[in-house]
Motif scaffolding. Structure first.
Motif, PDB file in Angstrom:
ATOM      1  N   TYR A  92     -16.340  54.021 -32.574  1.00  0.00           N
ATOM      2  CA  TYR A  92     -16.302  54.181 -31.120  1.00  0.00           C
ATOM      3  C   TYR A  92     -16.474  55.635 -30.695  1.00  0.00           C
ATOM      4  CZ  TYR A  92     -15.127  49.295 -30.552  1.00  0.00           C
ATOM      5  OH  TYR A  92     -15.186  47.919 -30.555  1.00  0.00           O
ATOM      6  N   ALA A  93     -16.003  56.559 -31.506  1.00  0.00           N
ATOM      7  CA  ALA A  93     -16.174  57.968 -31.161  1.00  0.00           C
ATOM      8  C   ALA A  93     -17.649  58.341 -31.127  1.00  0.00           C
ATOM      9  CB  ALA A  93     -15.434  58.844 -32.165  1.00  0.00           C
ATOM     10  N   VAL A  94     -18.400  57.931 -32.143  1.00  0.00           N
ATOM     11  CA  VAL A  94     -19.825  58.257 -32.168  1.00  0.00           C
ATOM     12  C   VAL A  94     -20.580  57.439 -31.127  1.00  0.00           C
ATOM     13  CG1 VAL A  94     -21.927  58.230 -33.577  1.00  0.00           C
ATOM     14  CG2 VAL A  94     -19.756  58.964 -34.584  1.00  0.00           C
ATOM     15  N   ARG A  95     -20.209  56.178 -30.955  1.00  0.00           N
ATOM     16  CA  ARG A  95     -20.888  55.331 -29.963  1.00  0.00           C
ATOM     17  C   ARG A  95     -20.781  55.898 -28.556  1.00  0.00           C
ATOM     18  NH1 ARG A  95     -18.828  49.508 -27.825  1.00  0.00           N
ATOM     19  NH2 ARG A  95     -17.713  50.962 -26.451  1.00  0.00           N
ATOM     20  N   ASP A  96     -19.556  56.332 -28.182  1.00  0.00           N
ATOM     21  CA  ASP A  96     -19.309  56.658 -26.780  1.00  0.00           C
ATOM     22  C   ASP A  96     -19.238  58.142 -26.455  1.00  0.00           C
ATOM     23  OD1 ASP A  96     -19.254  53.961 -26.140  1.00  0.00           O
ATOM     24  OD2 ASP A  96     -17.098  53.787 -26.459  1.00  0.00           O
ATOM     25  N   ASP A  97     -18.959  58.997 -27.437  1.00  0.00           N
ATOM     26  CA  ASP A  97     -18.847  60.430 -27.145  1.00  0.00           C
ATOM     27  C   ASP A  97     -20.198  61.119 -27.085  1.00  0.00           C
ATOM     28  OD1 ASP A  97     -16.172  59.985 -27.134  1.00  0.00           O
ATOM     29  OD2 ASP A  97     -15.710  61.142 -28.938  1.00  0.00           O
TER      30      ASP A  97
ATOM     31  N   LYS B 231     -22.395  46.263 -41.623  1.00  0.00           N
ATOM     32  CA  LYS B 231     -23.485  47.029 -41.034  1.00  0.00           C
ATOM     33  C   LYS B 231     -23.225  47.172 -39.538  1.00  0.00           C
ATOM     34  CE  LYS B 231     -26.911  45.802 -44.525  1.00  0.00           C
ATOM     35  NZ  LYS B 231     -28.228  45.189 -44.811  1.00  0.00           N
ATOM     36  N   VAL B 232     -23.292  48.412 -39.069  1.00  0.00           N
ATOM     37  CA  VAL B 232     -22.977  48.700 -37.670  1.00  0.00           C
ATOM     38  C   VAL B 232     -23.996  49.695 -37.121  1.00  0.00           C
ATOM     39  CG1 VAL B 232     -20.517  48.331 -38.120  1.00  0.00           C
ATOM     40  CG2 VAL B 232     -21.433  50.655 -38.180  1.00  0.00           C
ATOM     41  N   THR B 233     -24.201  49.644 -35.826  1.00  0.00           N
ATOM     42  CA  THR B 233     -25.028  50.657 -35.170  1.00  0.00           C
ATOM     43  C   THR B 233     -24.277  51.192 -33.956  1.00  0.00           C
ATOM     44  OG1 THR B 233     -27.146  51.146 -34.099  1.00  0.00           O
ATOM     45  CG2 THR B 233     -26.322  48.896 -33.882  1.00  0.00           C
ATOM     46  N   PRO B 234     -24.047  52.501 -33.913  1.00  0.00           N
ATOM     47  CA  PRO B 234     -23.282  53.104 -32.822  1.00  0.00           C
ATOM     48  C   PRO B 234     -24.168  53.660 -31.711  1.00  0.00           C
ATOM     49  CG  PRO B 234     -23.579  54.723 -34.543  1.00  0.00           C
ATOM     50  CD  PRO B 234     -24.336  53.484 -34.993  1.00  0.00           C
TER      51      PRO B 234
ATOM     52  N   CYS C 169     -24.551  50.620 -21.544  1.00  0.00           N
ATOM     53  CA  CYS C 169     -24.575  49.158 -21.625  1.00  0.00           C
ATOM     54  C   CYS C 169     -24.176  48.532 -20.298  1.00  0.00           C
ATOM     55  CB  CYS C 169     -23.662  48.674 -22.744  1.00  0.00           C
ATOM     56  SG  CYS C 169     -24.242  49.063 -24.415  1.00  0.00           S
ATOM     57  N   GLU C 170     -23.124  49.052 -19.690  1.00  0.00           N
ATOM     58  CA  GLU C 170     -22.658  48.509 -18.419  1.00  0.00           C
ATOM     59  C   GLU C 170     -23.690  48.723 -17.322  1.00  0.00           C
ATOM     60  OE1 GLU C 170     -18.969  50.516 -17.915  1.00  0.00           O
ATOM     61  OE2 GLU C 170     -17.842  49.087 -19.166  1.00  0.00           O
ATOM     62  N   ARG C 171     -24.344  49.859 -17.349  1.00  0.00           N
ATOM     63  CA  ARG C 171     -25.315  50.186 -16.307  1.00  0.00           C
ATOM     64  C   ARG C 171     -26.536  49.278 -16.370  1.00  0.00           C
ATOM     65  NH1 ARG C 171     -28.464  56.024 -15.767  1.00  0.00           N
ATOM     66  NH2 ARG C 171     -29.791  55.452 -13.990  1.00  0.00           N
ATOM     67  N   PHE C 172     -26.971  48.932 -17.592  1.00  0.00           N
ATOM     68  CA  PHE C 172     -28.201  48.175 -17.739  1.00  0.00           C
ATOM     69  C   PHE C 172     -27.992  46.738 -18.193  1.00  0.00           C
ATOM     70  CE2 PHE C 172     -29.611  52.568 -17.917  1.00  0.00           C
ATOM     71  CZ  PHE C 172     -30.668  52.541 -17.018  1.00  0.00           C
ATOM     72  N   GLY C 173     -26.763  46.242 -18.115  1.00  0.00           N
ATOM     73  CA  GLY C 173     -26.518  44.839 -18.392  1.00  0.00           C
ATOM     74  C   GLY C 173     -26.733  44.445 -19.837  1.00  0.00           C
ATOM     75  N   VAL C 174     -26.380  45.342 -20.749  1.00  0.00           N
ATOM     76  CA  VAL C 174     -26.511  45.071 -22.178  1.00  0.00           C
ATOM     77  C   VAL C 174     -25.124  44.865 -22.762  1.00  0.00           C
ATOM     78  CG1 VAL C 174     -27.222  46.036 -24.394  1.00  0.00           C
ATOM     79  CG2 VAL C 174     -28.639  46.394 -22.375  1.00  0.00           C
ATOM     80  N   LYS C 175     -24.975  43.836 -23.588  1.00  0.00           N
ATOM     81  CA  LYS C 175     -23.683  43.589 -24.217  1.00  0.00           C
ATOM     82  C   LYS C 175     -23.368  44.716 -25.205  1.00  0.00           C
ATOM     83  CE  LYS C 175     -24.196  38.551 -23.949  1.00  0.00           C
ATOM     84  NZ  LYS C 175     -24.319  37.297 -24.739  1.00  0.00           N
ATOM     85  N   PRO C 176     -22.270  45.435 -25.013  1.00  0.00           N
ATOM     86  CA  PRO C 176     -21.936  46.513 -25.958  1.00  0.00           C
ATOM     87  C   PRO C 176     -21.552  45.934 -27.316  1.00  0.00           C
ATOM     88  CG  PRO C 176     -20.128  46.161 -24.427  1.00  0.00           C
ATOM     89  CD  PRO C 176     -21.262  45.308 -23.944  1.00  0.00           C
TER      90      PRO C 176
ATOM     91  N   ALA D 174     -21.528  44.863 -36.652  1.00  0.00           N
ATOM     92  CA  ALA D 174     -21.777  45.197 -35.246  1.00  0.00           C
ATOM     93  C   ALA D 174     -23.187  45.760 -35.189  1.00  0.00           C
ATOM     94  CB  ALA D 174     -20.752  46.200 -34.730  1.00  0.00           C
ATOM     95  N   LEU D 175     -24.154  44.867 -35.294  1.00  0.00           N
ATOM     96  CA  LEU D 175     -25.534  45.299 -35.562  1.00  0.00           C
ATOM     97  C   LEU D 175     -26.541  44.812 -34.539  1.00  0.00           C
ATOM     98  CD1 LEU D 175     -27.157  46.817 -37.814  1.00  0.00           C
ATOM     99  CD2 LEU D 175     -27.565  44.583 -38.840  1.00  0.00           C
ATOM    100  N   PHE D 176     -26.356  43.612 -34.000  1.00  0.00           N
ATOM    101  CA  PHE D 176     -27.427  42.972 -33.245  1.00  0.00           C
ATOM    102  C   PHE D 176     -27.175  42.976 -31.746  1.00  0.00           C
ATOM    103  CE2 PHE D 176     -27.578  40.909 -37.418  1.00  0.00           C
ATOM    104  CZ  PHE D 176     -28.905  41.101 -37.744  1.00  0.00           C
ATOM    105  N   HIS D 177     -28.040  43.665 -31.004  1.00  0.00           N
ATOM    106  CA  HIS D 177     -28.115  43.469 -29.550  1.00  0.00           C
ATOM    107  C   HIS D 177     -29.163  42.372 -29.324  1.00  0.00           C
ATOM    108  CE1 HIS D 177     -25.800  46.856 -27.839  1.00  0.00           C
ATOM    109  NE2 HIS D 177     -26.178  47.535 -28.900  1.00  0.00           N
TER     110      HIS D 177
END
Length: 236
Positions: free
Chosen positions: A54-59, A146-149, A156-163, A172-175
């Motif tokens: 979450y630190a790398v994803r959101d910071d 396997k995860v992608t940050p 995600c919230e701005r463009f309607g993408v599931k975080p 945590a890999l597939f959008h």
């Protein structure tokens, strides 16, 4: 992609070592890791992995126009100072932070198709195929995830993408779909995982497939502009 992958003890040990790009022993990566883990109540490998994801994803904000053909921009210690980055630098940084926290991790790459690519980015890329999309494979005990940050929560919230969420029990890999259930990201070719990023090969592919994007981002860097566009539909 399976979330349980068998690796020898020697292979996993190698995924704890620093590399040139995954420089997990650098003071910058160690400082980023320590800040991210500050105040962590449950000091387990799983808790550390989740907090670092979450630190790398959101910071660090996701920005596809933070694209570069300069190898130095893909060194984890350099990435710690970025306000924005695209998927590859963020995957490299997370890999380095996990190793700094004592968790085996490898940087992985796959070719993905973005069905919601914005018209502007599609024009610059001349494709909806993202070569060498970055992800991370990490090991918690005998289990591998396997995860992608890449995409931060605000984007995600701005463009309607599931975080993407990671709790240490599943990938945590597939959008795959957006919040309107439209097809979003499709993995079409997994290039595997690496102890360090195969930067020469990757940059040659980027230069060959995305010459207009490389020219645009070089101009933006030179002019000191800061694009607010995104890789999602609805952006200009």
């Amino acid at each position: 992609m399976d979330n349980i992958t068998t690796r020898s003890a020697a292979e996993k040990e190698g995924f704890l070592l620093p590399g040139h790009y995954v420089d997990s022993n650098s003071s910058q990566v160690r400082a980023f890791t320590q800040r991210a883990l500050s105040g962590l109540g449950e000091d387990t490998e799983t808790a550390r992995a989740v907090r670092l994801f979450y630190a790398v994803r959101d910071d660090i904000r996701y920005d596809p126009y933070a694209f570069s053909l300069r190898a130095d921009d893909y060194v984890a210690s350099t990435i710690t100072g970025f306000e924005a980055a695209f998927c590859v630098p963020k995957a490299i940084l997370l890999t380095a932070c996990l190793r700094a926290a004592g968790i085996p991790a490898a940087v992985g790459f796959a070719d993905v198709r973005n069905h919601l690519n914005s018209p502007k980015l599609a024009e610059l890329m001349q494709s909806d195929l993202f070569l060498y999309h970055g992800y991370v494979q990490l090991w918690l005990g005998d289990r591998s995830f396997k995860v992608t940050p890449a995409f931060n929560i605000e984007l995600c919230e701005r463009f309607g993408v599931k975080p993407l969420e990671f709790d240490g029990t599943a990938d945590a890999l597939f959008h795959e779909f957006d919040t309107d259930n439209r097809r979003h990201m499709e993995y079409v070719n997994d290039r595997g995982v690496f102890q360090d990023a195969p930067m020469d090969e990757m940059l040659k592919a980027y230069a060959a497939y995305y010459p207009k994007l490389a020219e645009f981002t070089d101009h933006v860097r030179t002019e000191g502009e800061n694009s607010q566009d995104s890789a999602f539909s609805g952006s200009a």
